[in-house]
Design an enzyme around this catalytic site. Structure first.
Site, PDB file in Angstrom:
ATOM      1  N   SER A   1       0.833  -1.209   0.000  1.00  0.00           N
ATOM      2  CA  SER A   1       0.000   0.000   0.000  1.00  0.00           C
ATOM      3  C   SER A   1       0.857   1.243   0.000  1.00  0.00           C
ATOM      4  CB  SER A   1      -0.869  -0.024   1.262  1.00  0.00           C
ATOM      5  OG  SER A   1      -1.410   1.241   1.507  1.00  0.00           O
TER       6      SER A   1
ATOM      7  N   LYS B   1       2.373  -3.650   6.684  1.00  0.00           N
ATOM      8  CA  LYS B   1       2.677  -3.744   5.240  1.00  0.00           C
ATOM      9  C   LYS B   1       4.194  -3.614   5.023  1.00  0.00           C
ATOM     10  CE  LYS B   1      -1.481  -4.163   3.498  1.00  0.00           C
ATOM     11  NZ  LYS B   1      -1.908  -5.461   2.957  1.00  0.00           N
TER      12      LYS B   1
ATOM     13  N   TYR C   1      -0.939  -0.345  11.123  1.00  0.00           N
ATOM     14  CA  TYR C   1      -1.360  -0.990   9.881  1.00  0.00           C
ATOM     15  C   TYR C   1      -0.281  -0.827   8.811  1.00  0.00           C
ATOM     16  CZ  TYR C   1      -3.280  -0.963   5.190  1.00  0.00           C
ATOM     17  OH  TYR C   1      -3.439  -1.141   3.851  1.00  0.00           O
TER      18      TYR C   1
HETATM   19  C1  UD1 Z   1      -6.606   5.213   2.915  1.00  0.00           C
HETATM   20  C2  UD1 Z   1      -6.474   4.243   4.019  1.00  0.00           C
HETATM   21  C3  UD1 Z   1      -5.087   3.675   4.019  1.00  0.00           C
HETATM   22  C4  UD1 Z   1      -4.739   3.129   2.671  1.00  0.00           C
HETATM   23  C5  UD1 Z   1      -4.897   4.224   1.636  1.00  0.00           C
HETATM   24  C6  UD1 Z   1      -4.646   3.732   0.246  1.00  0.00           C
HETATM   25  C7  UD1 Z   1      -7.834   4.600   5.991  1.00  0.00           C
HETATM   26  C8  UD1 Z   1      -8.098   5.481   7.163  1.00  0.00           C
HETATM   27  N1  UD1 Z   1      -6.777   4.925   5.240  1.00  0.00           N
HETATM   28  O1  UD1 Z   1      -5.869   6.367   3.247  1.00  0.00           O
HETATM   29  O2  UD1 Z   1      -5.013   2.635   4.920  1.00  0.00           O
HETATM   30  O3  UD1 Z   1      -3.409   2.686   2.691  1.00  0.00           O
HETATM   31  O4  UD1 Z   1      -6.228   4.707   1.688  1.00  0.00           O
HETATM   32  O5  UD1 Z   1      -5.680   2.896  -0.135  1.00  0.00           O
HETATM   33  O6  UD1 Z   1      -8.526   3.650   5.778  1.00  0.00           O
HETATM   34  N2  UD1 Z   1     -11.726  12.146   4.031  1.00  0.00           N
HETATM   35  C9  UD1 Z   1     -12.732  13.044   4.341  1.00  0.00           C
HETATM   36  N3  UD1 Z   1     -13.867  12.552   4.908  1.00  0.00           N
HETATM   37  C10 UD1 Z   1     -14.068  11.222   5.152  1.00  0.00           C
HETATM   38  C11 UD1 Z   1     -13.041  10.315   4.825  1.00  0.00           C
HETATM   39  C12 UD1 Z   1     -11.875  10.816   4.265  1.00  0.00           C
HETATM   40  O7  UD1 Z   1     -12.595  14.254   4.152  1.00  0.00           O
HETATM   41  O8  UD1 Z   1     -15.131  10.842   5.660  1.00  0.00           O
HETATM   42  C13 UD1 Z   1     -10.498  12.660   3.419  1.00  0.00           C
HETATM   43  C14 UD1 Z   1      -9.264  12.302   4.224  1.00  0.00           C
HETATM   44  O9  UD1 Z   1      -9.003  13.258   5.171  1.00  0.00           O
HETATM   45  C15 UD1 Z   1      -8.206  12.232   3.128  1.00  0.00           C
HETATM   46  C16 UD1 Z   1      -9.001  11.796   1.877  1.00  0.00           C
HETATM   47  O10 UD1 Z   1     -10.367  12.051   2.175  1.00  0.00           O
HETATM   48  O11 UD1 Z   1      -7.679  13.500   2.913  1.00  0.00           O
HETATM   49  C17 UD1 Z   1      -8.830  10.328   1.563  1.00  0.00           C
HETATM   50  O12 UD1 Z   1      -9.089   9.591   2.740  1.00  0.00           O
HETATM   51  P1  UD1 Z   1      -9.161   7.988   2.754  1.00  0.00           P
HETATM   52  O13 UD1 Z   1     -10.161   7.536   1.763  1.00  0.00           O
HETATM   53  O14 UD1 Z   1      -9.341   7.557   4.170  1.00  0.00           O
HETATM   54  O15 UD1 Z   1      -7.753   7.577   2.168  1.00  0.00           O
HETATM   55  P2  UD1 Z   1      -6.288   7.783   2.795  1.00  0.00           P
HETATM   56  O16 UD1 Z   1      -6.309   8.627   3.976  1.00  0.00           O
HETATM   57  O17 UD1 Z   1      -5.449   8.220   1.658  1.00  0.00           O
END
Ligand code: UD1
Length: 356
Positions: free
Chosen positions: A140, A168, A164
């Site tokens: 990842s 990896k 986590y």
């Molecule tokens: C996620 C995973 C990580 C994985 C990566 C690549 C989680 C917490 N993180 O990280 O394990 O390695 O994808 O697949 O599962 N956001 C919002 N509102 C929300 C959710 C997210 O604003 O309800 C924002 C977050 O702050 C971030 C972006 O959306 O800036 C992407 O978030 P997310 O989908 O969780 O991905 P990663 O944080 O990149």
């Protein structure tokens, strides 16, 4: 290609897919079947449903539908792994199985280290004893932690920032050590960026248990009315619109990347243990993703701007040159297609695999 247009690449090859009932696993299994591989899935169904595999079988070309075998089993129980290896001779393993929730891993590190590391060690051990020494591992972007520069290149120093991510990273390290000690091993580490979307049929897709922590599954649940509002974590980042930027990749492209990696393993004697980024190379902000989903679904997504989520990076996206040059793989789909297919899955399955 045969007369039906299917490649015969996989014919007579038998692949074990751990965690094959999950989101990325199920899409990869479908593509493997259609490439002619015989696919054996081992999954403990901890965060997956056997229904995904029933649908995969139906979606596969009729001539290949009987090539899918499922075993309920847990990699942490070595006897389960042994049992699967007693059923068939595998040419390679694609290893997806593992826990993946960042927040939970911070609260319960031992749960993560136990499950992800012990399961993988058992798998490596049984594979070695059965002379099966080819693996594609589901790594990842999380191994890069908070990258100092972007785009992320495979030879960056790795610095995961949560348990986590460290599972990896440790598995990558174990794989590198193992391959160094025994050069017969061929291992490809695929570092996924942010997989979203679904199969274009809308029959298989992501179905997280509990409240989703990732952005796209959360957007989906807001659109189908399961959640009232999307919390946007931070609009004060130094990005185009103030929200964080990620490299979203269509899960079908990601699944294709596994087929390319597998073919590389079979054809490259000196592959060693090598890592590849699987991303698009393009960054999309939270608000851009929301706007794209609103456009394809023709629905308004209510949002609430909140403070930043601890541990989140400002912007992360992939350098994809290595995968393009060495695997001959490149993502084909853009954000609009990712949202279109996600919406197609969501409206047909608002409650995931438990939809009526
Ligand atoms: C996620 C995973 C990580 C994985 C990566 C690549 C989680 C917490 N993180 O990280 O394990 O390695 O994808 O697949 O599962 N956001 C919002 N509102 C929300 C959710 C997210 O604003 O309800 C924002 C977050 O702050 C971030 C972006 O959306 O800036 C992407 O978030 P997310 O989908 O969780 O991905 P990663 O944080 O990149």
């Amino acid at each position: 290609m045969d007369t039906n247009g299917y490649s015969k690449e996989g014919l007579h090859r038998c692949i074990l897919v751990t965690g094959g009932a999950g989101f990325i696993g199920s899409h990869t299994v479908l593509q493997l079947l259609n490439e002619g591989y015989v696919v054996h899935v081992i999954d403990n169904l901890n965060n997956a449903s056997e229904e995904s595999l029933r649908r995969v079988r139906r979606l596969a070309s009729p001539q290949f539908q009987h090539n899918l075998i499922f075993s309920l089993g847990d990699l942490c129980r070595k006897e389960d792994v042994e049992k699967v290896f007693s059923l068939a001779k595998f040419d390679a393993v694609i290893h997806f199985a593992g826990f993946k929730a960042v927040g939970e891993s911070v609260e319960k590190p031992l749960k993560y280290y136990n499950n992800n590391l012990i399961g993988t060690l058992n798998l490596f051990d049984v594979m070695t004893r059965h002379g099966c020494k080819k693996m594609v591992f589901s790594s990842s972007t999380t191994v890069y932690g908070q990258p100092k520069v972007i785009p992320c290149v495979e030879d960056f120093q790795l610095a995961p920032i949560n348990p986590y991510g460290r599972t990896k990273f440790f598995i990558e390290e174990i794989a590198r050590d193992l391959q160094k000690a025994d050069p017969e091993w061929r291992i490809i580490l695929l570092r996924y960026f942010n997989p979203i979307g679904a199969h274009p049929s809308g029959q298989i897709g992501e179905d997280p248990k509990g409240i989703p922590t990732c952005l796209m599954p959360f957007i989906q649940q807001v659109v189908v009315g399961r959640q009232p509002v999307l919390n946007v974590y931070g609009n004060d980042y130094p990005t185009k619109d103030g929200t964080a930027v990620r490299d979203y990749i269509h899960v079908v492209d990601l699944a294709d990347g596994h087929i390319s990696a597998l073919q590389k393993l079979f054809t490259t004697e000196d592959i060693g243990c090598r890592a590849y980024n699987l991303g698009t190379g393009h960054g999309t902000s939270v608000l851009e993703l929301v706007a794209a989903f609103e456009k394809v679904s023709e629905k308004k997504i209510p949002i609430k701007i909140c403070s930043r989520r601890p541990g989140d990076a400002t912007a992360v996206y992939a350098n994809t040159e290595k995968a393009e040059h060495e695997l001959g793989w490149k993502a084909k789909y853009g954000i609009e297609e990712m949202c279109r297919d996600q919406w197609n899955w969501a409206r047909q399955n608002p409650w995931g695999y438990n939809s009526p």
